[in-house]
Design an enzyme around this catalytic site. Structure first.
Site, PDB file in Angstrom:
ATOM      1  N   ARG A   1     -10.086   2.638   4.489  1.00 48.90           N
ATOM      2  CA  ARG A   1      -9.475   2.019   5.663  1.00 48.90           C
ATOM      3  C   ARG A   1      -9.595   0.505   5.544  1.00 48.90           C
ATOM      4  O   ARG A   1     -10.603  -0.015   5.048  1.00 48.90           O
ATOM      5  CB  ARG A   1     -10.176   2.475   6.953  1.00 48.90           C
TER       6      ARG A   1
ATOM      7  N   GLU B   1      -1.512  -2.485   9.449  1.00 52.40           N
ATOM      8  CA  GLU B   1      -0.640  -1.444   8.888  1.00 52.40           C
ATOM      9  C   GLU B   1       0.302  -0.950   9.971  1.00 52.40           C
ATOM     10  O   GLU B   1      -0.161  -0.707  11.098  1.00 52.40           O
ATOM     11  CB  GLU B   1      -1.469  -0.273   8.373  1.00 52.40           C
TER      12      GLU B   1
ATOM     13  N   HIS C   1      -0.509   2.446   1.831  1.00 46.31           N
ATOM     14  CA  HIS C   1      -1.258   3.575   2.423  1.00 46.31           C
ATOM     15  C   HIS C   1      -0.620   4.924   2.039  1.00 46.31           C
ATOM     16  O   HIS C   1      -0.130   5.661   2.896  1.00 46.31           O
ATOM     17  CB  HIS C   1      -1.332   3.440   3.950  1.00 46.31           C
TER      18      HIS C   1
HETATM   19  C1  DGY Z   1      -5.961  10.220   6.184  1.00 42.20           C
HETATM   20  O1  DGY Z   1      -5.825  11.438   6.067  1.00 42.20           O
HETATM   21  O2  DGY Z   1      -6.856   9.736   6.879  1.00 42.20           O
HETATM   22  C2  DGY Z   1      -5.011   9.343   5.463  1.00 42.20           C
HETATM   23  O3  DGY Z   1      -5.335   8.018   5.579  1.00 42.20           O
HETATM   24  C3  DGY Z   1      -3.586   9.601   5.907  1.00 42.20           C
HETATM   25  O4  DGY Z   1      -3.490   9.542   7.270  1.00 42.20           O
END
Ligand code: DGY
Length: 323
Positions: free
Chosen positions: A242, A271, A289
């Site tokens: 993240r 994002e 992402h």
């Molecule tokens: C997750 O599964 O957390 C990925 O970042 C996609 O949303």
């Protein structure tokens, strides 16, 4: 969509055809074929029409939203392993069940982490641009030298499911794996990885650093000027977890000063969009992402979310309950 009397389910984003086909077998689905995103007020408004919500990490369920959700909503079955977009405490207080989709995206996410690692180390952005733009006009033995991966130390922060797959991929490339985790893994899971019980110890060993821990208050800004300084000079950082784990301005400074040789990023503080300041550096290999974005994994994530809904509406405990 088939008509039936199953629970009313709002699927907030456009999911794979296979996921949608399975969802309509049992649920009265409100889909989002245009794949638009929703404001907090719209989420609250929609909640009055449904028994369950199947959102992605793009829908933010902060305390304010959760407190305003309709009593009709019984379960929020996320299509993501990360749950940082959900205030789980607020959900618990409301008695709304929340689930996520662990396991099924570990391989795909580790693939992207390794792609970023290799691309950052071997100057993929710059090389691609040279060939693509016709600017590749010479070759020499000292042309485009990068950082060799084989034989180097990788530091993994967060040795959960994705971190463990990443560790196996790194072993396959002849890297020495070090990791930092809240708890040490059992010997059979640890394999040849070396455990560090503190972040500073791990950082000092990390020629490469890959982040795989969840976004929580205690991991926010984990990579910052102070912790970057603890890495060896010329280290390479990879983030597929993240954006909030990294103080982006500090990362940019470290790339600019040469403290870090390169970075590979799939996650950003903003994002969608990313950070235009990072775009100035060709030694930063960036992706939008897409860690779990394969046909196979997105089907598996959709099915896993529906498995959790099915369990809940059959009166059972959903397998992946997080609140
Ligand atoms: C997750 O599964 O957390 C990925 O970042 C996609 O949303």
């Amino acid at each position: 969509m088939a008509e039936h009397s199953g629970p009313r389910l709002w699927i907030t984003r456009k999911l794979t055809d296979n996921t949608m086909a399975r969802a309509v077998e049992r649920y009265d689905v409100i889909p989002n074929p245009e794949d638009r995103t929703f404001t907090a007020d719209e989420i609250v408004e929609m909640s009055h029409k449904v028994d369950a919500i199947l959102p992605c990490h793009s829908e933010i369920f902060d305390r304010d939203v959760v407190e305003r959700l309709s009593d009709r909503v019984k379960i929020v079955a996320n299509h993501s392993v990360g749950t940082d977009h959900c205030d789980l405490k607020a959900f618990k207080a409301r008695g709304i069940v929340v689930t996520n989709t662990p396991d099924v995206l570990s391989d795909a996410t580790a693939e992207i982490a390794f792609l970023l690692l290799l691309g950052a180390a071997r100057r993929a952005v710059e090389g691609d641009r040279l060939v693509r733009t016709g600017a590749w006009s010479s070759w020499s033995a000292t042309f485009m030298l990068g950082t060799q991966v084989t034989g180097k130390n990788i530091g993994i922060v967060g040795m959960g499911r994705i971190g463990q797959v990443m560790a196996r991929r790194c072993h396959g490339f002849g890297m020495k794996v070090h990791y930092y985790n809240r708890t040490r893994l059992a010997p059979e899971l640890e394999a040849d990885a070396i455990y560090h019980d503190n972040l500073a110890g791990l950082l000092a060993k990390s020629d490469f650093l890959s982040l795989h821990c969840p976004a929580k208050p205690e991991t926010t800004g984990l990579l910052n000027a102070k912790t970057i300084a603890q890495l060896p000079d010329g280290a390479i950082v990879v983030n597929t977890a993240r954006g909030s784990l990294v103080v982006e301005e500090d990362l940019i400074d470290a790339i600019g000063s040469g403290k870090l040789a390169a970075a590979g990023l799939d996650c950003f503080q903003t994002e969608p969009g990313g950070n235009p300041k990072l775009s100035a550096y060709e030694n930063v290999f960036m992706l939008p992402h897409i860690g779990s974005a394969t046909h196979e994994t997105r089907d598996a994530m959709g099915f896993r979310a529906i498995d959790n809904l099915d369990a809940y509406f059959a009166g059972n405990e959903p397998h992946d309950r997080v609140a």
